[in-house]
Design an enzyme around this catalytic site. Structure first.
Site, PDB file in Angstrom:
ATOM      1  N   GLN A 116       1.106  -1.126   0.103  1.00  0.00           N
ATOM      2  CA  GLN A 116      -0.364   0.191  -0.149  1.00  0.00           C
ATOM      3  C   GLN A 116       0.881   0.796  -0.250  1.00  0.00           C
ATOM      4  OE1 GLN A 116      -2.361  -0.582   3.484  1.00  0.00           O
ATOM      5  NE2 GLN A 116      -3.366  -2.127   2.254  1.00  0.00           N
ATOM      6  N   ASP A 170      -2.105 -11.629   4.074  1.00  0.00           N
ATOM      7  CA  ASP A 170      -3.564 -11.508   4.799  1.00  0.00           C
ATOM      8  C   ASP A 170      -4.013 -12.847   4.572  1.00  0.00           C
ATOM      9  OD1 ASP A 170      -3.809  -8.599   4.134  1.00  0.00           O
ATOM     10  OD2 ASP A 170      -3.906  -9.160   2.172  1.00  0.00           O
ATOM     11  N   ARG A 213      -4.528  -9.017  14.745  1.00  0.00           N
ATOM     12  CA  ARG A 213      -4.835  -9.980  14.279  1.00  0.00           C
ATOM     13  C   ARG A 213      -3.958 -10.917  14.574  1.00  0.00           C
ATOM     14  NH1 ARG A 213      -5.453  -8.977   7.434  1.00  0.00           N
ATOM     15  NH2 ARG A 213      -7.363  -8.286   8.026  1.00  0.00           N
TER      16      ARG A 213
HETATM   17  C1  S3P Z   1      -2.663  -3.971  -0.283  1.00  0.00           C
HETATM   18  C2  S3P Z   1      -1.795  -4.794   0.236  1.00  0.00           C
HETATM   19  C3  S3P Z   1      -1.502  -5.169   2.289  1.00  0.00           C
HETATM   20  C4  S3P Z   1      -2.911  -6.145   2.442  1.00  0.00           C
HETATM   21  C5  S3P Z   1      -3.745  -5.334   1.645  1.00  0.00           C
HETATM   22  C6  S3P Z   1      -3.859  -5.668   0.871  1.00  0.00           C
HETATM   23  C7  S3P Z   1      -3.057  -3.994  -1.003  1.00  0.00           C
HETATM   24  O1  S3P Z   1      -1.217  -4.698   2.833  1.00  0.00           O
HETATM   25  O2  S3P Z   1      -2.283  -6.539   3.563  1.00  0.00           O
HETATM   26  O3  S3P Z   1      -5.149  -6.407   2.416  1.00  0.00           O
HETATM   27  O4  S3P Z   1      -3.716  -3.888  -2.286  1.00  0.00           O
HETATM   28  O5  S3P Z   1      -2.121  -3.025  -1.929  1.00  0.00           O
HETATM   29  P1  S3P Z   1       0.154  -3.914   3.428  1.00  0.00           P
HETATM   30  O6  S3P Z   1       0.922  -2.890   2.524  1.00  0.00           O
HETATM   31  O7  S3P Z   1       0.195  -2.718   4.625  1.00  0.00           O
HETATM   32  O8  S3P Z   1       0.882  -4.363   3.565  1.00  0.00           O
END
Ligand code: S3P
Length: 437
Positions: free
Chosen positions: A169, A315, A346
């Site tokens: 993200q 996830d 979690r």
């Molecule tokens: C996601 C990145 C992950 C994941 C989330 C979706 C994405 O988060 O846990 O469900 O779509 O880029 P993080 O970047 O915080 O690890």
């Protein structure tokens, strides 16, 4: 408060499909909106999270038609065609939406404010705001959390940024802002994370160079609309992978699943534990690889999960801990402190839920240690608080294949954020999940 009553079953099996990939669906809306021309999306995940992103893009002037629930026609407005929403954008429960949107909106000419539900309002945003400020963005958070206020009209510069956490993200937010920068932006990851943004930007004609954890995006003059086919979500498949390993009579098949190697760490981890998982019928959905997953009943043995696989399965740990509780010997997860800042903590939510079903688990600062029971049914009857976290709720539904009595799972409404139809798909696999209002 919505809950599930899940009663024990002996076997699961058959063939099933799960809905579209959440990460890819969000990205299809955001990139489709700022491309030139019409982007046609099939396999879109019509879940609450993705519908929140859709509503946000519409509020900024993008016309999006949904001729069927899983099909989109996004009329791209071009990189500089978004308009101020004139109200805060409510991104519900979605961490992906608020992080990626912060990056996208940092480069716009207008001001924005981003908010969400009570879980989202408590999630860390400085991890995104800090690098964006280095690019020249003006962003305020409330003690590091939403609401996020973005002051538009700031010229952005390309940066080189070493990510302190392995987060797709954060990486994606920086890359989206990088589209609007005056030069190339480079992000270096401490560990590989999902690369859907990179793949989709390439599809839309943007130059992205990626090698050995170093990703550079060159600001394009325009993005070109495309056709996108969203594969089924590996993360939603994970629940049935676990149920199948623990209780398939002979075979459970999940069809058409996205198997991008930056997502499938769970297959490697379970493989090390002795799982019989086979990928067949390989094909591609545009830039993303797809296969059917064949799951056969397997006796699992406990392991110390290699830390290098954690980000690739981030996830999937709620489902994984259910499998670990049924493995022979001790399983230990370390290097997974990110699990504390997901839709819930979690590690705590899973350990509490396991304890409610009579399985002791030790929470570590960055993971969990537990001793599994490979024979019989390790889970007693009991009541689980999912803390409004979709993946906690779905993981404990899978425990019913090795439970001695009814499992009641509380606060499950948020399953709709990622997996509409979860109850029906579960029942088609043989699980006995009953929703109660
Ligand atoms: C996601 C990145 C992950 C994941 C989330 C979706 C994405 O988060 O846990 O469900 O779509 O880029 P993080 O970047 O915080 O690890």
């Amino acid at each position: 408060m919505a809950s599930y009553s899940v009663t024990p079953v002996d076997y699961v099996g058959g063939e099933l499909t799960v809905p579209g990939d959440k990460s890819i669906s969000h990205r299809s809306l955001m990139l489709g909106s700022i491309a030139e021309g019409q982007t046609h999306v099939t396999g879109f995940l019509a879940s609450e999270d993705c519908l929140a992103t859709m509503a946000a893009m519409k509020a900024m002037g993008v016309q999006i038609e949904r001729p069927t629930p899983t099909e989109l026609r996004v009329q791209g407005v071009g990189m500089r065609g978004l308009r101020a929403a004139g109200k805060p954008l409510d991104l519900g429960n979605s961490g992906t939406a608020i992080r990626l949107m912060t990056g996208l909106l940092a480069g716009q000419a207008f001001d924005s404010e981003l908010v969400g539900d009570s879980s989202l309002m408590n999630r860390p945003m400085e991890r995104v705001a800090k690098p964006l400020r280095l690019m020249g963005a003006k962003i305020d958070t409330r003690e590091g959390k939403p609401p996020v206020r973005i002051q538009g009209g700031q010229p952005l510069r390309g940066i080189h940024y070493d990510l302190p956490v392995a987060s797709a993200q954060v990486k994606s937010a920086i890359m989206l802002a990088g589209l609007y920068a005056d030069g190339a932006t480079t992000v270096v990851e401490p560990g590989v994370t999902r690369d859907h943004t990179e793949r989709m930007l390439l599809t839309f004609g943007c130059r992205v160079d990626a090698a050995r954890g170093r990703i550079s995006v060159t600001p394009p003059s325009r993005l070109v609309a495309s056709s996108l086919e969203v594969p089924a979500d590996f993360s939603s498949s994970a629940f049935f992978i676990v149920a199948g390993l623990l209780a398939a009579k002979d075979l459970l098949v999940v069809r058409g699943v996205g198997i991008n190697p930056t997502r499938t760490g769970l297959l490697d981890i379970l493989g090390l534990m002795g799982a019989d998982l086979r990928l067949v019928n390989h094909r591609s959905a545009g830039a993303e690889p797809v296969a059917d997953i064949e799951i056969r009943p397997s006796r699992l043995k406990g392991i110390h999960v290699p830390e290098g696989l954690v980000a690739l399965a981030i996830d999937e740990f709620p489902a994984f801990f259910i499998a670990a509780a049924c493995a022979d010997g001790e399983t230990m997860v370390t290097g997974a402190e990110e699990l504390r800042v997901k839709e819930s903590d979690r590690l705590a939510a899973m350990a509490n839920g396991l304890a409610a079903l009579g399985v002791e688990a030790e929470v570590l600062s960055d993971g969990m240690r537990l001793r599994g029971q490979p024979d019989g049914r390790p889970f007693s009857e009991g009541t689980i608080d999912s803390h409004g976290d979709h993946r906690i709720a779905m993981a404990f539904a899978m425990a019913s294949v090795r439970a001695r009595g009814e499992i009641r799972i509380l606060d499950v409404a948020n399953v709709a954020t990622s997996f509409p139809g979860f109850v029906e798909v579960s029942r088609s696999a043989g699980l006995a999940v009953v929703p109660t209002p």
